[in-house]
Design an enzyme around this catalytic site. Structure first.
Site, PDB file in Angstrom:
ATOM      1  N   SER A  41       0.851  -1.198   0.000  1.00  0.00           N
ATOM      2  CA  SER A  41       0.000   0.000   0.000  1.00  0.00           C
ATOM      3  C   SER A  41       0.884   1.245   0.000  1.00  0.00           C
ATOM      4  O   SER A  41       0.419   2.348  -0.293  1.00  0.00           O
ATOM      5  CB  SER A  41      -0.932   0.001   1.219  1.00  0.00           C
ATOM      6  N   GLU A 176      -8.986  -9.868   3.270  1.00  0.00           N
ATOM      7  CA  GLU A 176      -9.303  -8.492   2.851  1.00  0.00           C
ATOM      8  C   GLU A 176     -10.704  -8.423   2.232  1.00  0.00           C
ATOM      9  O   GLU A 176     -11.016  -9.160   1.291  1.00  0.00           O
ATOM     10  CB  GLU A 176      -8.247  -7.974   1.867  1.00  0.00           C
TER      11      GLU A 176
HETATM   12  O1  KIV Z   1      -0.395  -3.458   1.509  1.00  0.00           O
HETATM   13  C1  KIV Z   1      -1.045  -3.451   2.574  1.00  0.00           C
HETATM   14  O2  KIV Z   1      -1.059  -2.456   3.313  1.00  0.00           O
HETATM   15  C2  KIV Z   1      -1.801  -4.638   2.917  1.00  0.00           C
HETATM   16  C3  KIV Z   1      -2.786  -4.521   4.031  1.00  0.00           C
HETATM   17  C4  KIV Z   1      -3.893  -3.660   3.640  1.00  0.00           C
HETATM   18  C5  KIV Z   1      -3.246  -5.851   4.498  1.00  0.00           C
HETATM   19  O3  KIV Z   1      -1.631  -5.651   2.305  1.00  0.00           O
END
Ligand code: KIV
Length: 257
Positions: A41, A176
């Site tokens: 993310s 998710e």
């Molecule tokens: O990339 C991320 O932050 C994640 C979480 C949302 C689980 O995979």
């Protein structure tokens, strides 16, 4: 490493948040969080991309190194970016590089279709966290962030994925945006903890993107997040105060020596 299976057995909820830099990691760690994830993310909330599909391994290594400097007690998990685990050999190579950067465990997106990669990683002695349900690295093929477990066959696939992942040696699995009832079914079907994000209250733990929790990415907040702070507003307020006091000539007395 904490015994997350034991925490599940005791009904002790597991807490997890993302971090991408040293100060955030240190603040989360000092606050007692169980797991810190250097999530891909990163691509969206730090690097300004539209989704996570542009994140490179180099970027993940760079941010994992920074986060590792701030973590003393939490388990540090790093995401494996898209196309860095297409084969079991590549998966192990990527996982080892992330461990070299300071990660204590790694995560990739996928279920039964990635069992060979997961077995290769756990076989190399690297703790592994799985991720099923909505898979952000597949958002382009999927045409958006869609709730999972809506149909009987989708629900059955998710349960089968979770079982396959557990068998392959994962110590936990992120769910998710899975329908809450299906997340509950998965949680009782496996011995490893489920860590939910937008998947209801029955998971063994919860994870959020820290920017969403603290209101640091005000242009978009997922529906399932209730922010606990408005950090973006504070940054804007402090910036405006600095601009004002600089423009009216009162800033010099506040300059650090
Ligand atoms: O990339 C991320 O932050 C994640 C979480 C949302 C689980 O995979």
């Amino acid at each position: 490493m904490k015994d997350f299976r034991e925490m599940k057995k005791r009904g002790e909820r597991i807490t997890a948040l993302t971090a991408y830099d040293y100060p955030t990691a240190r603040l989360l760690d000092e606050s007692g969080i169980d797991i810190i994830l250097v999530g891909d993310s990163l691509g969206m909330v730090v690097l300004g991309h539209e989704d996570t599909t542009k994140v490179t391994l180099e970027e993940m290594l760079h941010h994992t190194r920074a986060v590792a400097r701030g973590v003393k007690q939490a388990l540090l998990v790093a995401d494996m970016p898209i196309h860095t685990y297409d084969t079991p050999e590549q998966a192990v190579k990527t996982a080892k590089q992330l461990v070299g950067a300071g990660a204590q465990a790694v995560k990739l997106e996928g279920g039964a279709d990635h069992v060979k990669q997961i077995e290769a990683i756990t076989g190399a002695g690297i703790p592994f966290m799985a991720h099923i349900g909505m898979l952000p690295q597949s958002v382009r093929e999927e045409g958006g962030y869609k709730m999972k477990g809506m149909t009987q066959s989708e629900a059955e696939t998710l349960v089968a994925d979770a079982r396959a992942i557990e068998k392959a040696g994962a110590f936990s699995v992120v769910l998710e945006i899975v329908i809450a009832d299906i997340a509950k079914q998965i949680t009782s079907a496996i011995g490893i903890p489920t860590i939910g994000i937008g998947s209801g209250e029955h998971c063994d733990g919860q994870i959020l993107v820290t920017h969403d929790l603290i209101g640091l990415f005000p242009w978009f907040t997922p529906k399932f997040v209730s922010p606990e702070a408005r950090v973006a507003d504070e940054i804007r307020r402090a910036t405006r105060a600095f601009i004002d006091r600089t423009r009216n000539g009162s800033a010099l007395s506040n300059i650090r020596s």
